[in-house]
Design a protein around this motif. Sequence first.
Motif, PDB file in Angstrom:
ATOM      1  N   GLU A   2       4.748 -58.774 111.653  1.00  0.00           N
ATOM      2  CA  GLU A   2       5.265 -57.451 111.309  1.00  0.00           C
ATOM      3  C   GLU A   2       5.984 -56.829 112.505  1.00  0.00           C
ATOM      4  OE1 GLU A   2       5.290 -55.667 108.603  1.00  0.00           O
ATOM      5  OE2 GLU A   2       3.626 -56.186 107.309  1.00  0.00           O
ATOM      6  N   ASP A   3       7.239 -56.365 112.287  1.00  0.00           N
ATOM      7  CA  ASP A   3       7.961 -55.655 113.344  1.00  0.00           C
ATOM      8  C   ASP A   3       7.221 -54.385 113.746  1.00  0.00           C
ATOM      9  OD1 ASP A   3      10.604 -57.203 113.475  1.00  0.00           O
ATOM     10  OD2 ASP A   3      10.442 -56.760 111.344  1.00  0.00           O
ATOM     11  N   ILE A   4       6.528 -53.798 112.784  1.00  0.00           N
ATOM     12  CA  ILE A   4       5.855 -52.527 113.052  1.00  0.00           C
ATOM     13  C   ILE A   4       4.795 -52.673 114.132  1.00  0.00           C
ATOM     14  CG2 ILE A   4       4.038 -52.827 111.321  1.00  0.00           C
ATOM     15  CD1 ILE A   4       5.978 -49.568 112.071  1.00  0.00           C
ATOM     16  N   LEU A   5       4.244 -53.877 114.314  1.00  0.00           N
ATOM     17  CA  LEU A   5       3.184 -54.077 115.293  1.00  0.00           C
ATOM     18  C   LEU A   5       3.702 -53.840 116.711  1.00  0.00           C
ATOM     19  CD1 LEU A   5       1.532 -57.264 113.754  1.00  0.00           C
ATOM     20  CD2 LEU A   5       0.658 -54.917 113.664  1.00  0.00           C
ATOM     21  N   GLU A   6       4.871 -54.385 117.023  1.00  0.00           N
ATOM     22  CA  GLU A   6       5.465 -54.174 118.345  1.00  0.00           C
ATOM     23  C   GLU A   6       5.849 -52.717 118.534  1.00  0.00           C
ATOM     24  OE1 GLU A   6       9.198 -55.765 121.122  1.00  0.00           O
ATOM     25  OE2 GLU A   6       9.011 -56.417 119.040  1.00  0.00           O
ATOM     26  N   ILE A   7       6.375 -52.102 117.480  1.00  0.00           N
ATOM     27  CA  ILE A   7       6.766 -50.696 117.557  1.00  0.00           C
ATOM     28  C   ILE A   7       5.555 -49.814 117.822  1.00  0.00           C
ATOM     29  CG2 ILE A   7       7.622 -48.756 116.178  1.00  0.00           C
ATOM     30  CD1 ILE A   7       9.564 -50.750 114.867  1.00  0.00           C
ATOM     31  N   LEU A   8       4.461 -50.066 117.118  1.00  0.00           N
ATOM     32  CA  LEU A   8       3.258 -49.249 117.283  1.00  0.00           C
ATOM     33  C   LEU A   8       2.644 -49.426 118.664  1.00  0.00           C
ATOM     34  CD1 LEU A   8       1.563 -49.713 113.800  1.00  0.00           C
ATOM     35  CD2 LEU A   8       2.887 -47.765 114.613  1.00  0.00           C
ATOM     36  N   ASP A   9       2.805 -50.611 119.247  1.00  0.00           N
ATOM     37  CA  ASP A   9       2.269 -50.837 120.589  1.00  0.00           C
ATOM     38  C   ASP A   9       3.013 -50.010 121.628  1.00  0.00           C
ATOM     39  OD1 ASP A   9       0.310 -52.593 119.803  1.00  0.00           O
ATOM     40  OD2 ASP A   9       1.485 -54.402 120.203  1.00  0.00           O
ATOM     41  N   LEU A 119      -4.797 -50.863 111.713  1.00  0.00           N
ATOM     42  CA  LEU A 119      -4.419 -52.266 111.908  1.00  0.00           C
ATOM     43  C   LEU A 119      -5.226 -52.897 113.037  1.00  0.00           C
ATOM     44  CD1 LEU A 119      -0.533 -52.056 111.503  1.00  0.00           C
ATOM     45  CD2 LEU A 119      -2.163 -53.011 109.877  1.00  0.00           C
ATOM     46  N   ASP A 120      -5.466 -52.136 114.103  1.00  0.00           N
ATOM     47  CA  ASP A 120      -6.272 -52.647 115.210  1.00  0.00           C
ATOM     48  C   ASP A 120      -7.704 -52.922 114.770  1.00  0.00           C
ATOM     49  OD1 ASP A 120      -4.142 -52.533 116.930  1.00  0.00           O
ATOM     50  OD2 ASP A 120      -4.730 -50.631 117.870  1.00  0.00           O
ATOM     51  N   GLU A 121      -8.161 -52.208 113.746  1.00  0.00           N
ATOM     52  CA  GLU A 121      -9.503 -52.409 113.217  1.00  0.00           C
ATOM     53  C   GLU A 121      -9.548 -53.494 112.146  1.00  0.00           C
ATOM     54  OE1 GLU A 121     -10.529 -48.538 111.844  1.00  0.00           O
ATOM     55  OE2 GLU A 121     -10.999 -47.764 113.864  1.00  0.00           O
ATOM     56  N   GLY A 122      -8.403 -54.124 111.886  1.00  0.00           N
ATOM     57  CA  GLY A 122      -8.364 -55.216 110.921  1.00  0.00           C
ATOM     58  C   GLY A 122      -8.111 -54.801 109.495  1.00  0.00           C
ATOM     59  N   GLU A 123      -7.650 -53.568 109.289  1.00  0.00           N
ATOM     60  CA  GLU A 123      -7.397 -53.065 107.939  1.00  0.00           C
ATOM     61  C   GLU A 123      -5.982 -53.419 107.478  1.00  0.00           C
ATOM     62  OE1 GLU A 123      -9.378 -51.149 105.952  1.00  0.00           O
ATOM     63  OE2 GLU A 123     -11.055 -50.745 107.308  1.00  0.00           O
ATOM     64  N   SER A 124      -5.842 -53.735 106.194  1.00  0.00           N
ATOM     65  CA  SER A 124      -4.521 -53.797 105.569  1.00  0.00           C
ATOM     66  C   SER A 124      -4.232 -52.435 104.955  1.00  0.00           C
ATOM     67  CB  SER A 124      -4.482 -54.873 104.487  1.00  0.00           C
ATOM     68  OG  SER A 124      -4.596 -56.159 105.047  1.00  0.00           O
ATOM     69  N   ILE A 125      -2.958 -52.088 104.842  1.00  0.00           N
ATOM     70  CA  ILE A 125      -2.585 -50.752 104.362  1.00  0.00           C
ATOM     71  C   ILE A 125      -1.456 -50.866 103.356  1.00  0.00           C
ATOM     72  CG2 ILE A 125      -1.828 -48.441 105.030  1.00  0.00           C
ATOM     73  CD1 ILE A 125      -2.698 -49.305 107.946  1.00  0.00           C
ATOM     74  N   LEU A 126      -1.672 -50.360 102.167  1.00  0.00           N
ATOM     75  CA  LEU A 126      -0.623 -50.269 101.154  1.00  0.00           C
ATOM     76  C   LEU A 126       0.234 -49.049 101.475  1.00  0.00           C
ATOM     77  CD1 LEU A 126       0.600 -51.143  98.393  1.00  0.00           C
ATOM     78  CD2 LEU A 126      -1.008 -49.569  97.328  1.00  0.00           C
ATOM     79  N   HIS A 127       1.537 -49.257 101.618  1.00  0.00           N
ATOM     80  CA  HIS A 127       2.464 -48.185 101.980  1.00  0.00           C
ATOM     81  C   HIS A 127       3.476 -48.013 100.849  1.00  0.00           C
ATOM     82  CE1 HIS A 127       6.020 -46.830 104.714  1.00  0.00           C
ATOM     83  NE2 HIS A 127       5.486 -45.811 104.074  1.00  0.00           N
ATOM     84  N   ILE A 128       3.631 -46.790 100.393  1.00  0.00           N
ATOM     85  CA  ILE A 128       4.554 -46.503  99.301  1.00  0.00           C
ATOM     86  C   ILE A 128       5.446 -45.325  99.687  1.00  0.00           C
ATOM     87  CG2 ILE A 128       4.778 -45.811  96.884  1.00  0.00           C
ATOM     88  CD1 ILE A 128       2.000 -47.019  96.435  1.00  0.00           C
ATOM     89  N   LYS A 129       6.746 -45.502  99.500  1.00  0.00           N
ATOM     90  CA  LYS A 129       7.702 -44.407  99.677  1.00  0.00           C
ATOM     91  C   LYS A 129       8.301 -44.098  98.307  1.00  0.00           C
ATOM     92  CE  LYS A 129       9.183 -45.968 104.315  1.00  0.00           C
ATOM     93  NZ  LYS A 129       8.713 -44.864 105.153  1.00  0.00           N
TER      94      LYS A 129
END
Length: 349
Positions: A2-9, A119-129
Amino acid sequence: MEDILEILDQLPFSKKKTVLATIIHVEGSAYKREGSCMLIAEDGTQIGMLSAGCLEEDVSWRAKEVLEKDEATVITYDLRDETDLAWGQGSGCNGILSILLQPVNERINEQLMRIKTLLDEGESILHIKRFSKDFKLISEWYCPTNGEPFGDEAFIWNPPEKFPEKDGLFYTDELNHLYIHIYRPRPRLIVFGAGEDAKPLVNIAAEVGFSVTVCDWRPALCNQMNFPNAKCFEIGFPHELGNKLSFTNNDFVILMTHHFQRDKELLSFLKQKDLNYLGVLGPRKRTARLLEEKEVPDCIFSPVGMNIHARGAEEIAISIVAEMIQVLREGEKNERKQDYWNLSCRRSE
């Protein structure tokens, strides 16, 4: 990954105004797919990519307009034309990309930091726009595997009757468009063995997005100096490591201690775990000897890695990481439906 992982870091360290660009829809082929994202700062610096480099400059200019207006917008690029006047200067990607640009205000920043924590806690997240018919962003909503949904309170989620076949697929009803994506945490790779040939494996795996734990009974080898890209270290003999580590069915495990008796002890308890991937370095006959069996079960990857006729530690590491990515992607494809409904039905209750 996921690109979002690098962004969040990196987002917590940014002091500049930023815009989050997300590919929300692709028609035809493209270098990157729905869910890919990029963070653009007001000075033009970028984290992540949306294409092979042909769109980033224009997206960066559009981001400045978004910051000035402080308003989200959707832009579309047609990459099907192969002439030099087209986007990508004749790249011929044969796709149409719709990209959402959002100014990262205080509310969005808080949501992103909450996503990082989950995400750091190992959770998946459903995202809806949710978008209006003319693609104006109306609301956003997030539902983690465990815990309370968050986002815009006004959003009422009615799961569609037909399951989307891929993340980011637009679902259209009579009133609006929905963008759907599941954020997944970094997959964990546990490497048993801290020898020289483990170094390129750890580095490459970490580079592509795995969270790597290195385990060995030799503290002089199993440390941050030898493995700067590893996240965690566990020191101990096989019987000790069995008590220190907990495993999940999302974990990837590689056995490469080069010590027959240690490998045998480790494999005796690893084969009983429900793992996403278990690979053993070395010939298949050796693995069979470790198991004291005539045949190696299909659940064990032996010899580990794709057969690319690799030579040397670096090439072997590439073959192993490629095989893990293949298993990861196939697993995500098979689990998407279950994850989607498990998460979405929690909102509809």
